[in-house]
Design an enzyme around this catalytic site. Structure first.
Site, short mmCIF file in Angstrom:
data_model
loop_
_atom_site.label_atom_id
_atom_site.label_comp_id
_atom_site.label_asym_id
_atom_site.label_seq_id
_atom_site.Cartn_x
_atom_site.Cartn_y
_atom_site.Cartn_z
CG ASP A 98 22.20 33.88 2.15
OD1 ASP A 98 22.32 33.22 1.13
OD2 ASP A 98 21.16 34.54 2.49
CG HIS A 100 20.79 32.60 -1.99
ND1 HIS A 100 20.42 31.85 -0.69
CD2 HIS A 100 20.01 31.51 -2.81
CE1 HIS A 100 19.34 31.36 -0.61
NE2 HIS A 100 19.04 31.02 -2.03
CB SER A 151 20.47 37.23 5.16
OG SER A 151 20.90 35.65 4.87
CO1 B1M Z 1 17.48 29.74 -2.53
N1 B1M Z 1 16.04 30.93 -1.64
N2 B1M Z 1 17.46 28.42 -1.12
N3 B1M Z 1 18.96 28.71 -3.46
N4 B1M Z 1 17.00 30.89 -4.13
C1 B1M Z 1 15.44 31.81 -2.39
C2 B1M Z 1 16.23 33.20 -2.00
C3 B1M Z 1 14.07 31.99 -2.04
C4 B1M Z 1 13.41 33.21 -2.08
C5 B1M Z 1 13.26 31.06 -3.05
C6 B1M Z 1 11.78 30.92 -2.56
O1 B1M Z 1 11.13 30.42 -1.73
N5 B1M Z 1 10.99 31.42 -3.61
C7 B1M Z 1 13.96 31.21 -0.64
C8 B1M Z 1 14.11 32.17 0.53
C9 B1M Z 1 12.95 32.25 1.30
C10 B1M Z 1 13.15 33.19 2.68
O2 B1M Z 1 14.19 33.37 3.20
N6 B1M Z 1 12.07 33.51 3.26
C11 B1M Z 1 15.42 30.46 -0.73
C12 B1M Z 1 15.41 29.26 0.02
C13 B1M Z 1 14.28 28.92 1.09
C14 B1M Z 1 16.59 28.39 -0.15
C15 B1M Z 1 17.06 27.22 1.08
C16 B1M Z 1 16.83 27.28 2.34
C17 B1M Z 1 16.19 26.10 0.24
C18 B1M Z 1 16.49 24.84 1.31
O3 B1M Z 1 17.36 24.44 1.44
N7 B1M Z 1 15.54 24.10 1.56
C19 B1M Z 1 18.58 26.94 0.65
C20 B1M Z 1 19.23 27.81 1.48
C21 B1M Z 1 20.56 27.63 1.86
C22 B1M Z 1 21.33 28.64 2.50
O4 B1M Z 1 21.55 29.96 2.29
N8 B1M Z 1 21.73 28.38 3.65
C23 B1M Z 1 18.67 27.71 -0.68
C24 B1M Z 1 19.60 27.33 -1.77
C25 B1M Z 1 19.55 27.60 -3.02
C26 B1M Z 1 20.50 27.37 -4.08
C27 B1M Z 1 21.84 26.68 -3.68
C28 B1M Z 1 19.59 25.97 -4.65
C29 B1M Z 1 20.41 28.36 -5.15
C30 B1M Z 1 21.73 29.14 -4.84
C31 B1M Z 1 22.92 29.08 -5.95
C32 B1M Z 1 23.89 30.07 -5.73
O5 B1M Z 1 23.56 31.30 -5.61
N9 B1M Z 1 25.16 29.76 -6.07
C33 B1M Z 1 19.29 29.24 -4.83
C34 B1M Z 1 18.37 29.89 -5.69
C35 B1M Z 1 19.20 30.04 -6.98
C36 B1M Z 1 17.48 30.93 -5.37
C37 B1M Z 1 16.71 31.75 -6.17
C38 B1M Z 1 15.70 30.95 -6.75
C39 B1M Z 1 17.25 32.68 -7.15
C40 B1M Z 1 18.24 33.57 -6.39
C41 B1M Z 1 18.98 34.40 -7.51
O6 B1M Z 1 20.45 33.75 -7.77
N10 B1M Z 1 18.57 35.35 -8.33
C42 B1M Z 1 15.92 32.55 -5.14
C43 B1M Z 1 14.42 33.28 -5.40
C44 B1M Z 1 14.74 34.76 -5.29
O7 B1M Z 1 15.44 35.38 -5.10
N11 B1M Z 1 13.25 35.16 -5.54
C45 B1M Z 1 16.03 31.64 -3.75
C46 B1M Z 1 19.35 36.20 -9.17
C47 B1M Z 1 20.04 37.07 -8.61
C48 B1M Z 1 21.10 37.69 -9.56
O8 B1M Z 1 19.28 37.95 -7.82
O9 B1M Z 1 20.81 37.48 -5.65
O10 B1M Z 1 18.66 38.98 -5.67
P1 B1M Z 1 19.75 38.49 -6.31
O11 B1M Z 1 20.89 39.75 -6.68
C49 B1M Z 1 20.10 40.94 -7.29
C50 B1M Z 1 19.82 41.97 -6.03
O12 B1M Z 1 19.28 41.56 -5.05
C51 B1M Z 1 20.95 42.70 -5.92
O13 B1M Z 1 21.65 42.74 -7.09
C52 B1M Z 1 21.30 41.56 -7.97
C53 B1M Z 1 20.82 41.97 -9.36
O14 B1M Z 1 21.54 42.85 -10.07
N12 B1M Z 1 22.05 42.26 -5.00
C54 B1M Z 1 22.78 43.25 -4.55
C55 B1M Z 1 22.42 41.13 -4.22
N13 B1M Z 1 23.20 41.30 -3.30
C56 B1M Z 1 23.67 42.47 -3.42
C57 B1M Z 1 24.69 43.14 -2.94
C58 B1M Z 1 24.83 44.52 -3.22
C59 B1M Z 1 24.16 45.15 -3.70
C60 B1M Z 1 22.93 44.64 -4.70
O15 B1M Z 1 25.75 45.14 -2.47
C61 B1M Z 1 26.62 44.64 -1.59
#
Ligand code: B1M
Length: 215
Positions: A98, A100, A151
């Protein structure tokens, strides 16, 4: 567009030009964390929806992520902080497979700005690397982040591996990331893990969990 809508729009459009000037203006109105939580994350939410429904292609998602990261890096030095360390030590990693890391890095900022030491080992970390770093740095807890559905399975495997190595009692685990649910962590995984495992919905809940663990 008005300032705060423009900031949200910048994340959606991946538009970096003039970002700093807008952030400076925004900081005159509210604290950096308010800007992140209310405006920048709102933009990322839209990106997630557009991407998920096929209306946005991956390279544009990456650009949005880069603007988000640049904005957080610009705001970070302006945050209120107690960075004295010493309250306890948290290891942070995004799990194997992963990439992200925006959420994980926000957790790093919030937790380390509130008196904890954080060892952030980055993305795509297999359990061996996580446990080696935990030992090396003598951490008090392990935090794993992951956004992909797969994940959540890796996290379960990691907890099982920690059980079988007999180190579950030693390391409380915090789990976070968009694909997790509270009930999956607090029921299914809690039943399986022989130590303490908690779900953090966001970075602040991660901080509160550390406060509870270390008190
Ligand atoms: Co990705 N991606 N992505 N992506 N991406 C998602 C997660 C997805 C839901 C988008 C969608 O389809 N709507 C989807 C997953 C679907 C699934 O698994 N069912 C997805 C996909 C499919 C993919 C790829 C597979 C796409 C592809 O290649 N075809 C690929 C995966 C690559 C891989 O991981 N092997 C991929 C790639 C990417 C980018 C590289 C382009 C980029 C990431 C850049 C980066 O992180 N450096 C990206 C992004 C930006 C997203 C979305 C749009 C936004 C994520 C984000 O940064 N959110 C995302 C959509 C979504 O999440 N709904 C998506 C903002 C961030 C602050 O939120 O990380 O949730 P988040 O963190 C929150 C809480 O969750 C929590 O605190 C934060 C807020 O305070 N939290 C924690 C998180 N970790 C924590 C740990 C803790 C405590 C709290 O304690 C340990």
């Amino acid at each position: 567009l008005p300032l705060f809508e423009r900031l949200e729009r910048r994340i959606v459009d991946g538009e970096r030009n003039g970002l700093e000037a807008d952030l400076d203006a925004a900081m005159a109105e509210k604290p950096p964390l308010g800007i992140i939580n209310e405006n920048l994350l709102a933009g990322m939410k839209v990106v997630g929806e557009l991407f998920g429904s096929g209306q946005m292609q991956l390279p544009f998602v990456l650009q949005s992520a880069e603007v988000m990261k640049a904005a957080v890096a610009y705001l970070e030095p302006h945050m209120e902080k107690d960075d004295s360390g010493g309250k306890g030590k948290l290891l942070l990693a995004t799990v194997k497979g992963d990439v992200h890391d925006i959420g994980k890095n926000l957790v790093d900022i919030i937790v380390s700005n509130n008196g904890y030491d954080v060892v952030n080992i980055g993305i795509k970390q297999p359990i061996n690397a996580i446990l080696e770093a935990a030992e090396e740095h003598k951490v008090d807890a392990i935090g794993m982040s992951g956004l992909l559905v797969k994940s959540t399975v890796i996290m379960k495997d990691n907890l099982e591996e920690m059980n079988s190595r007999g180190i579950a009692e030693k390391y409380p685990v915090l789990l976070g990331g968009a694909a997790l649910t509270r009930s999956y962590v607090e029921h299914d995984l809690d039943e399986l893990y022989q130590g303490d495992v908690r779900y953090a919905k966001d970075a602040f809940e991660g901080l509160h969990l550390m406060d509870r663990l270390m008190s």
